[in-house]
Design a protein around this motif. Structure first.
Motif, PDB file in Angstrom:
ATOM      1  N   UNK A   8      19.152 -12.399  -6.723  1.00 49.01           N
ATOM      2  CA  UNK A   8      17.882 -12.566  -6.250  1.00 49.01           C
ATOM      3  C   UNK A   8      16.740 -11.687  -7.242  1.00 49.01           C
ATOM      4  N   UNK A   9      15.444 -12.161  -6.781  1.00 44.85           N
ATOM      5  CA  UNK A   9      14.321 -11.792  -7.512  1.00 44.85           C
ATOM      6  C   UNK A   9      13.533 -11.596  -6.042  1.00 44.85           C
ATOM      7  N   UNK A  10      13.025 -10.475  -5.599  1.00 45.31           N
ATOM      8  CA  UNK A  10      12.560 -10.270  -4.434  1.00 45.31           C
ATOM      9  C   UNK A  10      11.002  -9.890  -4.750  1.00 45.31           C
ATOM     10  N   UNK A  11      10.137 -10.290  -3.782  1.00 48.58           N
ATOM     11  CA  UNK A  11       8.636  -9.997  -3.834  1.00 48.58           C
ATOM     12  C   UNK A  11       7.977  -9.747  -2.657  1.00 48.58           C
ATOM     13  N   UNK A  12       6.925  -9.262  -2.398  1.00 50.29           N
ATOM     14  CA  UNK A  12       6.381  -8.913  -1.118  1.00 50.29           C
ATOM     15  C   UNK A  12       4.853  -9.204  -1.242  1.00 50.29           C
ATOM     16  N   UNK A  13       4.218  -9.921  -0.032  1.00 50.96           N
ATOM     17  CA  UNK A  13       3.135 -10.188   0.093  1.00 50.96           C
ATOM     18  C   UNK A  13       2.491 -10.050   1.206  1.00 50.96           C
ATOM     19  N   UNK A  14       1.213  -9.901   1.590  1.00 54.50           N
ATOM     20  CA  UNK A  14       0.467  -9.820   2.807  1.00 54.50           C
ATOM     21  C   UNK A  14      -0.331 -11.083   3.268  1.00 54.50           C
ATOM     22  N   UNK A  15      -0.259 -11.005   4.548  1.00 49.44           N
ATOM     23  CA  UNK A  15      -1.475 -12.305   4.991  1.00 49.44           C
ATOM     24  C   UNK A  15      -2.748 -11.497   4.677  1.00 49.44           C
ATOM     25  N   UNK A  16      -3.083 -10.439   5.385  1.00 49.17           N
ATOM     26  CA  UNK A  16      -4.161  -9.418   5.099  1.00 49.17           C
ATOM     27  C   UNK A  16      -3.979  -8.215   4.616  1.00 49.17           C
ATOM     28  N   UNK A  17      -4.023  -7.850   3.425  1.00 49.65           N
ATOM     29  CA  UNK A  17      -3.390  -6.763   3.135  1.00 49.65           C
ATOM     30  C   UNK A  17      -4.214  -5.551   3.676  1.00 49.65           C
ATOM     31  N   UNK A  18      -3.562  -4.650   3.953  1.00 48.80           N
ATOM     32  CA  UNK A  18      -3.599  -3.174   4.197  1.00 48.80           C
ATOM     33  C   UNK A  18      -3.152  -2.274   3.531  1.00 48.80           C
ATOM     34  N   UNK A  19      -3.333  -0.809   3.722  1.00 52.30           N
ATOM     35  CA  UNK A  19      -2.462   0.292   2.832  1.00 52.30           C
ATOM     36  C   UNK A  19      -1.007  -0.033   3.139  1.00 52.30           C
ATOM     37  N   UNK A  20      -0.280   0.334   2.492  1.00 56.66           N
ATOM     38  CA  UNK A  20       1.328   0.642   2.694  1.00 56.66           C
ATOM     39  C   UNK A  20       1.499   2.156   3.323  1.00 56.66           C
ATOM     40  N   UNK A  21       2.045   2.109   4.310  1.00 56.74           N
ATOM     41  CA  UNK A  21       2.154   3.303   5.104  1.00 56.74           C
ATOM     42  C   UNK A  21       2.858   4.394   4.094  1.00 56.74           C
ATOM     43  N   UNK A  22       2.359   5.787   4.040  1.00 59.67           N
ATOM     44  CA  UNK A  22       2.400   6.738   3.170  1.00 59.67           C
ATOM     45  C   UNK A  22       3.745   7.158   3.382  1.00 59.67           C
ATOM     46  N   UNK A  23       4.489   6.971   4.492  1.00 59.66           N
ATOM     47  CA  UNK A  23       5.862   7.574   4.583  1.00 59.66           C
ATOM     48  C   UNK A  23       6.949   6.693   3.915  1.00 59.66           C
TER      49      UNK A  23
END
Lengths: 354, 354
Positions: free
Chosen positions: A247-262
Motif C-alpha cells: 500500500x501507498x498511504x497518504x493523508x489530507x484534511x478537509x480544512x487543514x489545521x495544525x497537526x497535534x504536537x504530541x
C-alpha cells in the motif's frame, strides 16, 4: 528426444501456430472494424461482422486442442503454465473479435463517419490500440516476457486519452444526436476493451514464461480527517509502517489545521519517524491525483462533504471510528489500536492475506 | 472405489463447492449493486466495488485448483468435460462480478437514483437478470441440463425489454443530462451482460452433462430482389433445399411484381416444390421481423435503398451477381448455379463446414 517428447513438442507447436494465426485474424478484424468506421463503409462493417463466425469456430477448435493436449500429455511445470495461458489467450482473442464486431455494428448505425475533434481522437485511440495489440500478440507468440512487460505500459496513454474523449463528448463536441452519441461512446469503450485484453495477453505471456501471476498491485489509500489534526496523519503513518509493500498511504484534511504536537513523539516511540506539521487540503489535489487513489477513507467526516465529484475509479469508504476518548497518550493509544485493525482489515479485503 | 477414484471425487467436490460458493458471492454482488443503484446508497455501491477483490482472488484460486486437478488426475470423458466447463464458468462468474462493480461505480455517478419510467424498466430488467442468474447457477451446481435449457429462454424477454429501454432513453425519458444518460446506458448494458453470462453458464452446464457444445444455431437469411421476379424466390428455394437444417431462408422484394411463371417448373425439375406467385414487400416487415434476420442479402439492389434503419443485429451484404443472361431455362440455369455457390459460401462462412 524420446518419442513422447517429440509428440509433445509437435502438439504444442500445433497449438501455438493455431493461436498465432487466430491472433493475426483477430488483429485484422480490429483493423477492418476501425477502417469501416473511419470510411463509413457499410460493406466492410458487415463483412467484419460475418467474418467473426470463423473466429468463433477456431476458438472452439483451439479450446479442444488445448484440453486434449492436457489429457494426453499430463503437462507440468512450464508446459502446464503455457497451456493455461494458451487457454486464456484463446478466450481473450475471441473477445477482441467480439469488440471488432460491436465497433462494426455501431459504425453502421452512424449517419456519417466521425469528423473533427472526435475523428482526431478516434484516430489516436485506434492507432494506440492497434499498436498495442500487435505488440502484445508478438510478445505472446515469441514468449517474450520483456516485450510483454514493455507493452503493458502502452495502456496508460490510451486510458488518459479516453478520459479526454469522454470530456469532449460531454462537452457536446460529438454533436447532440443521442443515438449517434451512444454509438460513438460504445465504439470508444470497445476500443478501450481491446487495450484491456491486449494487457491481459501480456500478463499471460509473463505468466507462461516466468510463472509470475499478475503482479501484486500497490494500492493507494488516502485518509481524510476534517481538520487533519491527528487521525489522518496517524493512519498514514500506520499504513506505511505495516503495509508499505502493498500500500501507498497518504493523508489530507478537509480544512487543514495544525497537526497535534504530541503525535510525533507518540509515533516515534513505536518506531515510526514522523515530521510533518500540517496535512494538505484535499481541495488542493488535482483530479488526476485524486483519480489515482484506489480508496479514499473518511475518518471523522464523510468524504462527500469535501469532494463533490469523486473520479470514476476511486472508491470511498467512511469509517465510523469508535469515540476516541481520553487525553494525551491514552487518546493516541486508542486511536492507534482502532486504526491499525481497520487498516489491516481494509488491506486484507482488497489485497488478500497471501 | 479405489483410492485414486476416491481422491478424484474428493478433489472434484472441492472444485464444485468452491464454484458454488463463488457463484453465491457473485450473485450477492449483483444484488448489492442493483440495490445501491435503486436506493442511491453510495456506501453500498463502494462496498460492492471493494468486495470484488476477494472474488478476483477466489477466481485465481479456483483456476489453480482446476489446473492442478487436470495435472494430477488426467481426467477424460465426462470428468474432463466438467473441468473444461468449470474453468469457463469460473471466468464467467468473475466477469459477472466485474459487471456488479461497473453498475456500482455508475450508480455513484448518478445525482439521484433512477425514477419514473426508467426506474420501472430498471426494476424489470434487474429482476429478470437476477432470477436468470440464480437459476443458471442452480442448474450448474446441480448439473441439471434440463433446468439449464429452460433457463436460457429467460434471456429473450430481457433483450426485448432492453430495446424498449433504449427507445425510452432516446426519447428523452431518462432526462437530458449527458453524463447521467451515459451512466444509465452503461448500467443497462451491464445488466444485459449479466444475462449473457448467465446464458453462458447454462451452455456450460449442458456441455458438462451432455457433451453437446453450444447448439448449432439456425440462421435466418433473407434475400431481397428489386421486383422479386425470380432471383429472390429462387435463392430462398435453393437455401431451403440445400441448407434446411442450418438455415431458414426467406425472400422479399423492394417493389413486388409477379414471380415469373416459368420458375416453378424449373425448380420442380430439380425436386423443389414451388408455389408462390408474389414476394412480400420488405417495407411490410415489422422491425421485429427484420431484427430477427441474421443476414439480409441484396441480390440486384443495395438493401439500404429499401431499408433506412437496419436493426442492430441484422447484417447486410450486397451481392454483385454476374450478369444473368440468356432466356428461359438457360437464364434460370445460370442464376441457379451462381446462387447455389454463393449461398453455400455464405453458410460456410457463418456456420462452418462441420
Amino acid at each position: 528426444m524420446s518419442h513422447l517428447e517429440e509428440r509433445l513438442e509437435k502438439d504444442l507447436n500445433e497449438i501455438r501456430t493455431a493461436l498465432a494465426k487466430q491472433a493475426e485474424q483477430v488483429e485484422k478484424q480490429v483493423i477492418n472494424a476501425i477502417r469501416a468506421l473511419q470510411t463509413g463503409s457499410r460493406d466492410q462493417a458487415y463483412a467484419t461482422v460475418l467474418n467473426d463466425h470463423p473466429v468463433n469456430r477456431e476458438m472452439r477448435r483451439i479450446d479442444r486442442l488445448c484440453h486434449s493436449f492436457i489429457a494426453v500429455h499430463l503437462p507440468s511445470g512450464s508446459h502446464l503454465r503455457l497451456l493455461s495461458s494458451a487457454i486464456r489467450c484463446n478466450i481473450e482473442l475471441e473477445r477482441i473479435g467480439d469488440y471488432a464486431v460491436t465497433i462494426s455494428r455501431e459504425a453502421v448505425q452512424l449517419a456519417n463517419p466521425p469528423s473533427g475533434e472526435i475523428e482526431r481522437q478516434l484516430d489516436n485511440l485506434a492507432t494506440g490500440a492497434q499498436a498495442m495489440l500487435s505488440q502484445a500478440v508478438k510478445a505472446f507468440n515469441e514468449l517474450n516476457a520483456d516485450l510483454a512487460e514493455g507493452t503493458m505500459v502502452m495502456a496508460d496513454p490510451v486510458e488518459h486519452n479516453l478520459n479526454e474523449i469522454y470530456d469532449a463528448m460531454m462537452g457536446g463536441e460529438a454533436g447532440t444526436d443521442l443515438k449517434e452519441l451512444f454509438a460513438i461512446f460504445v465504439i470508444f469503450t470497445n476500443l478501450k476493451r481491446v487495450v484491456d485484453q491486449a494487457k491481459n495477453l501480456c500478463e499471460e505471456t509473463i505468466f507462461a514464461v516466468t510463472g509470475v501471476q499478475k503482479r501484486a498491485k500497490v494500492y493507494k489509500v488516502l485518509f481524510l480527517e476534517r481538520d487533519g489534526s491527528f487521525l489522518a496523519p496517524m493512519a498514514e503513518a500506520i499504513g506505511n509502517k505495516l503495509m508499505a509493500s502493498t500500500g501507498n498511504f497518504g493523508s489530507v484534511a478537509g480544512e487543514p489545521g495544525e497537526i497535534e504536537s504530541g503525535l510525533a513523539a507518540f509515533l516515534q516511540e513505536r518506531g515510526i519517524e514522523f515530521e510533518p506539521t500540517r496535512c494538505r487540503a484535499i481541495a488542493d489535489m488535482t483530479t488526476h491525483e485524486l483519480a489515482s487513489q484506489h480508496v479514499v477513507v473518511g475518518l471523522d467526516a464523510p468524504v462527500s462533504e469535501f469532494v463533490e465529484n469523486m473520479p470514476f475509479h476511486a472508491s470511498v469508504i467512511n469509517w465510523q471510528l469508535r469515540d476516541i476518548e481520553g487525553e494525551g497518550e491514552a487518546r493516541y493509544e486508542a486511536a492507534y489500536r482502532e486504526l491499525a485493525v481497520r487498516i489491516k482489515d481494509l488491506m486484507s479485503l482488497i489485497r488478500g492475506d497471501e
